[in-house]
Design a protein around this motif. Structure first.
Motif, PDB file in Angstrom:
ATOM      1  N   ARG A 102       3.404  -4.652  -5.544  1.00  0.00           N
ATOM      2  CA  ARG A 102       3.457  -3.529  -4.596  1.00  0.00           C
ATOM      3  C   ARG A 102       2.249  -2.624  -4.817  1.00  0.00           C
ATOM      4  O   ARG A 102       1.840  -2.399  -5.961  1.00  0.00           O
ATOM      5  CB  ARG A 102       4.747  -2.724  -4.791  1.00  0.00           C
ATOM      6  CG  ARG A 102       6.001  -3.460  -4.360  1.00  0.00           C
ATOM      7  CD  ARG A 102       7.218  -2.557  -4.504  1.00  0.00           C
ATOM      8  NE  ARG A 102       8.421  -3.191  -4.023  1.00  0.00           N
ATOM      9  CZ  ARG A 102       8.832  -3.181  -2.765  1.00  0.00           C
ATOM     10  NH1 ARG A 102       8.113  -2.517  -1.857  1.00  0.00           N
ATOM     11  NH2 ARG A 102       9.940  -3.780  -2.391  1.00  0.00           N
ATOM     12  N   TRP A 103       1.708  -2.102  -3.726  1.00  0.00           N
ATOM     13  CA  TRP A 103       0.587  -1.179  -3.827  1.00  0.00           C
ATOM     14  C   TRP A 103       0.847   0.039  -2.945  1.00  0.00           C
ATOM     15  O   TRP A 103       1.645  -0.006  -2.012  1.00  0.00           O
ATOM     16  CB  TRP A 103      -0.727  -1.850  -3.419  1.00  0.00           C
ATOM     17  CG  TRP A 103      -0.776  -2.276  -1.967  1.00  0.00           C
ATOM     18  CD1 TRP A 103      -0.443  -3.501  -1.470  1.00  0.00           C
ATOM     19  CD2 TRP A 103      -1.164  -1.473  -0.849  1.00  0.00           C
ATOM     20  NE1 TRP A 103      -0.591  -3.524  -0.109  1.00  0.00           N
ATOM     21  CE2 TRP A 103      -1.034  -2.290   0.314  1.00  0.00           C
ATOM     22  CE3 TRP A 103      -1.593  -0.162  -0.703  1.00  0.00           C
ATOM     23  CZ2 TRP A 103      -1.319  -1.815   1.583  1.00  0.00           C
ATOM     24  CZ3 TRP A 103      -1.884   0.306   0.568  1.00  0.00           C
ATOM     25  CH2 TRP A 103      -1.748  -0.521   1.689  1.00  0.00           C
ATOM     26  N   THR A 105      -1.420   3.950  -1.774  1.00  0.00           N
ATOM     27  CA  THR A 105      -2.538   4.860  -1.989  1.00  0.00           C
ATOM     28  C   THR A 105      -2.068   6.070  -2.793  1.00  0.00           C
ATOM     29  O   THR A 105      -1.084   6.715  -2.431  1.00  0.00           O
ATOM     30  CB  THR A 105      -3.120   5.325  -0.647  1.00  0.00           C
ATOM     31  OG1 THR A 105      -2.057   5.830   0.175  1.00  0.00           O
ATOM     32  CG2 THR A 105      -3.785   4.171   0.085  1.00  0.00           C
ATOM     33  N   ASN A 125       1.072   1.876   2.260  1.00  0.00           N
ATOM     34  CA  ASN A 125       1.672   1.114   1.164  1.00  0.00           C
ATOM     35  C   ASN A 125       2.008  -0.279   1.657  1.00  0.00           C
ATOM     36  O   ASN A 125       2.074  -0.536   2.874  1.00  0.00           O
ATOM     37  CB  ASN A 125       2.918   1.812   0.618  1.00  0.00           C
ATOM     38  CG  ASN A 125       4.022   1.914   1.656  1.00  0.00           C
ATOM     39  OD1 ASN A 125       4.778   0.970   1.884  1.00  0.00           O
ATOM     40  ND2 ASN A 125       4.118   3.066   2.304  1.00  0.00           N
ATOM     41  N   THR A 127       2.309  -4.733   0.036  1.00  0.00           N
ATOM     42  CA  THR A 127       2.329  -5.708  -1.054  1.00  0.00           C
ATOM     43  C   THR A 127       1.131  -6.638  -0.933  1.00  0.00           C
ATOM     44  O   THR A 127       0.530  -6.760   0.131  1.00  0.00           O
ATOM     45  CB  THR A 127       3.616  -6.554  -1.019  1.00  0.00           C
ATOM     46  OG1 THR A 127       3.716  -7.222   0.258  1.00  0.00           O
ATOM     47  CG2 THR A 127       4.852  -5.703  -1.232  1.00  0.00           C
ATOM     48  N   LYS A 155      -3.833  -5.340 -10.695  1.00  0.00           N
ATOM     49  CA  LYS A 155      -3.515  -4.252  -9.769  1.00  0.00           C
ATOM     50  C   LYS A 155      -4.531  -3.122  -9.879  1.00  0.00           C
ATOM     51  O   LYS A 155      -4.942  -2.525  -8.869  1.00  0.00           O
ATOM     52  CB  LYS A 155      -2.109  -3.736 -10.045  1.00  0.00           C
ATOM     53  CG  LYS A 155      -1.646  -2.652  -9.076  1.00  0.00           C
ATOM     54  CD  LYS A 155      -0.217  -2.225  -9.368  1.00  0.00           C
ATOM     55  CE  LYS A 155       0.232  -1.131  -8.406  1.00  0.00           C
ATOM     56  NZ  LYS A 155       1.633  -0.720  -8.671  1.00  0.00           N
ATOM     57  N   THR A 159      -6.670  -1.774  -6.694  1.00  0.00           N
ATOM     58  CA  THR A 159      -6.575  -0.404  -6.191  1.00  0.00           C
ATOM     59  C   THR A 159      -7.888   0.363  -6.337  1.00  0.00           C
ATOM     60  O   THR A 159      -8.095   1.361  -5.637  1.00  0.00           O
ATOM     61  CB  THR A 159      -5.453   0.353  -6.923  1.00  0.00           C
ATOM     62  OG1 THR A 159      -5.661   0.269  -8.343  1.00  0.00           O
ATOM     63  CG2 THR A 159      -4.101  -0.242  -6.590  1.00  0.00           C
ATOM     64  N   LEU A 162      -9.449  -0.477  -3.009  1.00  0.00           N
ATOM     65  CA  LEU A 162      -8.583  -0.536  -1.838  1.00  0.00           C
ATOM     66  C   LEU A 162      -8.837   0.613  -0.868  1.00  0.00           C
ATOM     67  O   LEU A 162      -8.781   0.415   0.355  1.00  0.00           O
ATOM     68  CB  LEU A 162      -7.116  -0.531  -2.285  1.00  0.00           C
ATOM     69  CG  LEU A 162      -6.071  -0.861  -1.214  1.00  0.00           C
ATOM     70  CD1 LEU A 162      -6.390  -2.188  -0.545  1.00  0.00           C
ATOM     71  CD2 LEU A 162      -4.683  -0.920  -1.830  1.00  0.00           C
TER      72      LEU A 162
END
Length: 340
Positions: A102-103, A105, A125, A127, A155, A159, A162
């Protein structure tokens, strides 16, 4: 002789296995004569000597290093174990499964838009999925200096770039800045391709990337919701009526009981007028052109105003204006038209 073989035997296996661990390195030990290699489901074992890959073993099971492994190593296939000496190599165990992460901002991403000169702050947000693809690159860039590598490490790399990718692809594919969800697929596809190129430099491939939602500042979201309400109702007068009704029902209307009563009375009158229009859709407004005097036959059919003897005629049985039945009154009980 068998006693010493058992005494020096080792088991080469992933001793510190975790579900979120991408690889783990077995090193700093000699593999003794009689050692066994254990490969569990979802693992690959990579033998490394002096920084170079000697062999990659993908089949799960337990194997004798001397008879099942050494014959398939590139430069060590002729290695012979001594009585008190073993083979010093590194074994890299790699988790071969696809990881889902899961990601989101951490800070709003400012997207340039003509409506807001300073940029629109947007959060997002979703995945993404990844797996190890290139063992040579993985060893050269990461495993050469690390004993283990976690999903969290990947991850952090994702990020770190990203925000820039979100700015790039929202600006390119976000045709409607206030409806980014409608272009989420194109935005996510572009980000996945760029992330894949970035992570291939570490031996990892990005197999999927999804944007679950875009989040606007509360003020912008309130404006979008209000605009959508106007569009759904489609008429400002109706929107005002609905707002008035909501205000009365919730008790939020200010100004005391008189104001509320007046608003309710006005709304009731408007509703009554609308009901009359729907009940009598064919009712015609009186024409300004002179009306033709009714003939004696018509007067007879309608219960005319005077008889042939000059005496007042009986009231008509039906209203000439709306057709409602008359019970002998001077005015129509339905529309109020004068009948005498």
């Amino acid at each position: 002789m068998g006693f010493f073989r058992n005494q020096f035997a080792d088991v080469v296996e992933w001793e510190e296995f975790r579900e979120d661990m991408i690889f783990w390195k077995w090193d700093s030990r000699e593999i003794k004569k009689g050692s066994r290699l254990v490969i569990r489901p979802g693992q690959d074992a990579v033998f490394i000597n002096n920084g170079k890959i000697e062999g990659i073993f993908e089949d799960e099971g337990t194997f004798n290093v001397e008879s099942d492994i050494i014959p398939f190593l590139s430069t060590l296939k002729g290695f012979k174990f001594g009585f008190n000496s073993g083979m010093r190599v590194e074994v890299l165990f790699v988790n071969t499964k696809e990881f889902t992460v899961r990601w989101g901002t951490q800070n709003p991403v400012l997207i340039q838009t003509p409506q807001l000169p300073g940029g629109m702050p947007i959060r997002a947000n979703g995945t993404f999925q990844f797996k190890v693809k290139d063992y040579v690159t993985l060893i050269d860039k990461i495993a050469g200096v690390k004993k283990s590598y976690l999903v969290e490490d990947v991850k952090l790399r994702i990020t770190s770039v990203l925000d820039q990718l979100l700015m790039k692809w929202i600006s390119r594919e976000g045709k409607d800045m206030f409806n980014l969800q409608g272009n989420a697929y194109e935005i996510a596809r572009g980000i996945r391709e760029d992330l894949d190129m970035e992570m291939l430099g570490y031996g990892i491939t990005i197999t999927g990337f999804q944007v679950m939602s875009f989040n606007y500042p509360q003020e912008i979201q309130d404006m979008i919701t209000k605009t959508a309400s106007h569009e759904m109702i489609g008429n400002l007068q109706k929107y005002q009526q609905v707002s008035l009704t909501d205000g009365m029902a919730s008790g939020k209307m200010q100004g005391g009981g008189a104001a509320s009563d007046m608003a309710g009375m006005m709304m009731g009158m408007n509703m009554a007028q609308d009901m009359l229009k729907h009940m009598n859709p064919d009712r015609q407004q009186p024409s300004s052109s002179p009306e033709k005097a009714p003939s004696s036959a018509e007067e007879s059919a309608q219960g005319g105003k005077t008889s042939s003897s000059g005496e007042p005629a009986a009231k008509p049985n039906f209203c000439p204006n709306c057709g409602a039945k008359n019970e002998g009154g001077n005015f129509c009980p339905n529309c109020g038209h004068k009948l005498s």
